[in-house]
Scaffold this motif. Structure first.
Motif, PDB file in Angstrom:
ATOM      1  N   UNK A   1      24.629  42.999  42.382  1.00 23.66           N
ATOM      2  CA  UNK A   1      24.869  44.235  41.632  1.00 23.66           C
ATOM      3  C   UNK A   1      25.548  45.290  42.506  1.00 23.66           C
ATOM      4  N   UNK A   2      25.016  45.508  43.703  1.00 24.16           N
ATOM      5  CA  UNK A   2      25.603  46.497  44.615  1.00 24.16           C
ATOM      6  C   UNK A   2      26.985  46.060  45.080  1.00 24.16           C
ATOM      7  N   UNK A   3      27.133  44.778  45.376  1.00 24.21           N
ATOM      8  CA  UNK A   3      28.415  44.262  45.837  1.00 24.21           C
ATOM      9  C   UNK A   3      29.473  44.411  44.745  1.00 24.21           C
ATOM     10  N   UNK A   4      29.122  44.069  43.517  1.00 24.01           N
ATOM     11  CA  UNK A   4      30.065  44.198  42.400  1.00 24.01           C
ATOM     12  C   UNK A   4      30.477  45.654  42.216  1.00 24.01           C
ATOM     13  N   UNK A   5      29.522  46.564  42.317  1.00 29.34           N
ATOM     14  CA  UNK A   5      29.822  47.992  42.162  1.00 29.34           C
ATOM     15  C   UNK A   5      30.820  48.455  43.221  1.00 29.34           C
TER      16      UNK A   5
ATOM     17  N   UNK B   1      32.908  46.558  45.064  1.00 31.54           N
ATOM     18  CA  UNK B   1      34.206  45.895  44.901  1.00 31.54           C
ATOM     19  C   UNK B   1      35.004  46.526  43.769  1.00 31.54           C
ATOM     20  N   UNK B   2      34.345  46.785  42.651  1.00 32.44           N
ATOM     21  CA  UNK B   2      35.036  47.394  41.510  1.00 32.44           C
ATOM     22  C   UNK B   2      35.570  48.783  41.877  1.00 32.44           C
ATOM     23  N   UNK B   3      34.838  49.512  42.705  1.00 33.15           N
ATOM     24  CA  UNK B   3      35.297  50.834  43.155  1.00 33.15           C
ATOM     25  C   UNK B   3      36.576  50.722  43.985  1.00 33.15           C
ATOM     26  N   UNK B   4      36.811  49.544  44.571  1.00 36.02           N
ATOM     27  CA  UNK B   4      38.025  49.312  45.356  1.00 36.02           C
ATOM     28  C   UNK B   4      39.127  48.653  44.529  1.00 36.02           C
ATOM     29  N   UNK B   5      38.875  48.446  43.237  1.00 33.37           N
ATOM     30  CA  UNK B   5      39.888  47.879  42.367  1.00 33.37           C
ATOM     31  C   UNK B   5      39.834  46.368  42.209  1.00 33.37           C
ATOM     32  N   UNK B   6      38.790  45.736  42.742  1.00 28.84           N
ATOM     33  CA  UNK B   6      38.630  44.283  42.607  1.00 28.84           C
ATOM     34  C   UNK B   6      37.989  44.001  41.250  1.00 28.84           C
TER      35      UNK B   6
END
Length: 98
Positions: free
Chosen positions: A74-78, A80-85
């Motif tokens: 959950x934290x990793x996805x958050x 990564x998504x903040x970096x545009x992944x």
């Protein structure tokens, strides 16, 4: 003049350097980080090192099958998504999209 030889970095420092070199918005697998750290085949060792290292973008390191480890997904996805992944969620499973 003789060639200057350098002592290889300890694995911890080599992992730190390899992870810090991953550009924002990109990911590498544990195996790729191990290779860049000079220890091909030490993907599990990279995982152990990431648990202890501070001030490194650990969230940019993913499994070879592009999934995220459940304990930090959950934290990793958050992050990564903040970096545009792009990260796709299927129930409790997360996968980084190509």
């Amino acid at each position: 003049m003789p060639k200057k030889t350098t002592t290889p970095l300890p694995f911890t420092e080599a992992v730190r350097k390899a992870v810090r070199a991953i550009p924002r918005g990109e990911v590498r697998s544990y195996a790729q980080v191990a290779l860049y750290a000079g220890k091909p085949g030490a993907a599990r060792g990279v995982g152990r090192e990431l648990k202890t290292l501070q001030n490194v973008p650990w969230w940019r390191v993913i499994r070879a099958d592009r999934t995220l480890a459940p304990a930090v997904a959950h934290e990793q996805a958050r992050r990564l998504e903040a970096e545009g992944v792009r990260v796709k969620r299927q129930g409790d499973h997360f996968r980084v999209q190509p």
